[in-house]
Structure formats: C-alpha cells, structure tokens
Design a protein around this motif. Structure first.
Motif, PDB file in Angstrom:
ATOM      1  N   VAL A 141     -89.625  14.894  -3.275  1.00 48.97           N
ATOM      2  CA  VAL A 141     -89.294  16.054  -2.445  1.00 48.97           C
ATOM      3  C   VAL A 141     -87.790  16.253  -2.481  1.00 48.97           C
ATOM      4  O   VAL A 141     -87.023  15.322  -2.204  1.00 48.97           O
ATOM      5  N   LEU A 142     -87.386  17.447  -2.849  1.00 50.24           N
ATOM      6  CA  LEU A 142     -85.959  17.757  -2.997  1.00 50.24           C
ATOM      7  C   LEU A 142     -85.552  18.771  -1.938  1.00 50.24           C
ATOM      8  O   LEU A 142     -86.213  19.801  -1.761  1.00 50.24           O
ATOM      9  N   HIS A 143     -84.473  18.470  -1.219  1.00 51.09           N
ATOM     10  CA  HIS A 143     -83.907  19.395  -0.234  1.00 51.09           C
ATOM     11  C   HIS A 143     -82.614  19.971  -0.812  1.00 51.09           C
ATOM     12  O   HIS A 143     -81.792  19.239  -1.365  1.00 51.09           O
ATOM     13  N   ASN A 145     -79.601  23.515  -0.434  1.00 54.07           N
ATOM     14  CA  ASN A 145     -79.116  24.686   0.279  1.00 54.07           C
ATOM     15  C   ASN A 145     -79.126  25.894  -0.645  1.00 54.07           C
ATOM     16  O   ASN A 145     -78.569  25.848  -1.741  1.00 54.07           O
ATOM     17  N   LEU A 155     -81.657  26.188   4.243  1.00 55.65           N
ATOM     18  CA  LEU A 155     -82.181  24.918   3.764  1.00 55.65           C
ATOM     19  C   LEU A 155     -83.567  25.130   3.175  1.00 55.65           C
ATOM     20  O   LEU A 155     -84.450  25.682   3.809  1.00 55.65           O
ATOM     21  N   ARG A 156     -83.717  24.699   1.925  1.00 52.86           N
ATOM     22  CA  ARG A 156     -84.998  24.839   1.235  1.00 52.86           C
ATOM     23  C   ARG A 156     -85.509  23.460   0.815  1.00 52.86           C
ATOM     24  O   ARG A 156     -84.747  22.514   0.646  1.00 52.86           O
ATOM     25  N   THR A 157     -86.800  23.391   0.613  1.00 50.29           N
ATOM     26  CA  THR A 157     -87.446  22.165   0.163  1.00 50.29           C
ATOM     27  C   THR A 157     -88.439  22.493  -0.936  1.00 50.29           C
ATOM     28  O   THR A 157     -89.144  23.504  -0.861  1.00 50.29           O
ATOM     29  N   CYS A 158     -88.467  21.670  -1.967  1.00 48.02           N
ATOM     30  CA  CYS A 158     -89.481  21.835  -3.001  1.00 48.02           C
ATOM     31  C   CYS A 158     -89.817  20.470  -3.592  1.00 48.02           C
ATOM     32  O   CYS A 158     -89.085  19.498  -3.407  1.00 48.02           O
ATOM     33  N   SER A 159     -90.930  20.409  -4.271  1.00 49.77           N
ATOM     34  CA  SER A 159     -91.363  19.169  -4.912  1.00 49.77           C
ATOM     35  C   SER A 159     -91.122  19.268  -6.414  1.00 49.77           C
ATOM     36  O   SER A 159     -91.344  20.316  -7.022  1.00 49.77           O
TER      37      SER A 159
END
Length: 295
Positions: A141-143, A145, A155-159
C-alpha cells in the motif's frame, strides 16, 4: 551525485584532454579521444565530439549508465579494430546489445559473424542443464500526496504489486539470453537485467507495473521500474520491415502469468522440458516454483 555538464563546466569535447577517464556502470576506464571517436557515426563518437551532452560523476569522470564489464570488450575493439574475446565467453548476446546501443556498426557485424560461425550455438548447449525458477508477488500500500494547486495537496492511497523472480540455471549462456529478452523500463530508457553474480549462475528480477491511479512522477519517485519483453531474433530477421518491427516493440509484463508464459516460450525453444511445477502441475502459469531440464 551526478550532474549534467553545464556551459560553465566546459562540457563540449574541446574541453576534454587525453587521457580521458570514463565511469561506465561503476567500472573506471582510461583511454584517448582518438579511441573513443574511432567510429564517428557511433553514440560514443557523438558524445566525444560534442554532439551529445555528457554526464560526469563526482570525481569528474564522464559517466555512462551501461554495463561496465562488457564495455571492456567494446573499448578493446575500438583500440584494435578486432573482436578478441576470451575462451568460453558466454555474454555475446549482451555484448551485441551494448554494441547496438552505442551504434558501433563494424563491431555489430563482427559479433554477428561470430554468432554465425560459433561451433556450439545457443540452441545446442549442454544436455541435462537445469533451470530453477521461484516467483513471488507482494502487494504494498502506497501513500502519496497529489498536488491540486500551489498549496493544495490531497493524500491518496493505492496498491502496487511487486513481482520478484529468482532464476538459477546451470547453463550460463541461457541466462544471458534472458537478459537480452527482458528489459527494465526506467525513466532513462530500457536497461538490461544483470546477473547477481555470474559465477553463481543466478539472475534475480524485480519489477512493479504502474497502476492507473498512480501518477508517473510518483511512480518514478519510488524508483519503481517496469519489465518488458521483446523478441530480438524476430526483430533481427525483419529489421527492414517497419510494420513488423512496430508489432515486435517491447511489451509490458503486467502480471506473473505473462512472465511465466514468456519464460516458457524462451526455455522450450532452447530444448528445456518442464520437470516439476509447484503447487499444481496442471496450472503451470500460476506456479510458485518451476524446474526445467534440457533434453
């Protein structure tokens, strides 16, 4: 830290004096401008006649991000106009790739003649050679900006899926063929994989396909790289066919099943046969480990 030569640093070829020091992939070489410009229409000729800007490392050496060990043979060819390789040299495919990158056409012709006259072609090779493959995929999981304005960040999150392959082969020339067939996709352009330690006959690959929701700049910031596959022999046979060449342009490997499929294509073509598959022999494309033996 590497810095682009600026006008203030006299980056053109006129500022270079013999002897010239080069840092090629971490290997340091010393030679002359006359040697480096022996083939004027090559990439090296362009670099050292001021047509192409150069990088320098922190010690002032001209830096070239290519295979440093293979460059030894390129430099020796430029010095003597003769391709003299050690007995048992198993990286001819890699040397051809580097010669093609530097666009040293006479050397390419010498390599092709050597390949054509070799008493033992790659499709020969030692019977009983073994290829062992372990594959793995992890999800991270990568956080990050995402900039929406001058002072507006979201702030975004993706795998991301991190693929890893560990290959061991008792036939070293086959690993060299795989290093030619597969390439990393980096911001600087294609990069050939390198064996961890050629003496151990081991090659490790790790790559991360970029998901659509991850911007390219964030992907590059994480130093991720993709993996592509090409067919060098097919491209060679139809080099003058632009349409066919376009169809054979490198294709992205976005899942492990595609990698296993391409690996099987390459290994079966060289005479390997599947010996064991884990966990399910009936579902080879979803294996976690694979063993092949050359018959």
């Amino acid at each position: 830290m590497l810095n682009l030569n600026s006008p203030d640093s006299n980056s053109n070829s006129n500022s270079l004096q013999d002897p010239v020091s080069l840092n090629v992939g971490g290997e340091i070489y010393t030679t002359t401008l006359d040697t480096l410009t022996r083939c004027r229409d090559s990439m090296l000729g362009a670099m050292f006649t001021g047509q192409v800007p150069a990088l320098r490392d922190k010690r002032g050496n001209v830096f070239i991000d290519r295979d440093g060990k293979v460059f030894r043979h390129i430099l020796n060819y430029l010095r003597s106009s003769s391709l003299d390789l050690p007995d048992g040299f198993a990286e001819l495919a890699l040397l051809r790739r580097e010669a093609d990158f530097f666009q040293i056409r006479p050397l390419l012709e010498e390599i092709r003649r050597s390949e054509a006259s070799a008493p033992l072609s790659l499709r020969g090779g030692p019977l009983g050679a073994m290829l062992m493959v372990d594959v793995d995929c992890k999800v991270r999981v990568l956080h990050f900006n995402l900039r929406r304005g001058p002072e507006n960040y979201e702030l975004r999150t993706c795998s991301v899926r991190v693929f890893a392959v560990d290959l061991f082969c008792t036939w070293r020339a086959f690993l060299a063929l795989l290093c030619e067939r597969f390439s990393y996709r980096t911001p600087q352009g294609p990069a050939a994989p390198r064996p961890c330690d050629p003496r151990q006959n081991r090659l490790k690959l790790e790559w991360v396909p970029r998901p659509d929701e991850l911007p390219q700049d964030q992907y590059d910031k994480q130093r991720y790289r993709g993996l592509t596959v090409s067919d060098p022999e097919g491209a060679q046979a139809h080099a003058d066919d632009a349409a066919a060449a376009a169809l054979r342009s490198p294709c992205e490997i976005t899942d492990m099943q595609r990698f296993v499929e391409e690996l099987l294509t390459a290994s079966l073509a060289e005479g390997f046969k599947v010996d064991s598959v884990t966990p399910d022999p009936a579902d080879i494309l979803h294996c976690t480990s694979l063993r092949l033996v050359k018959c």
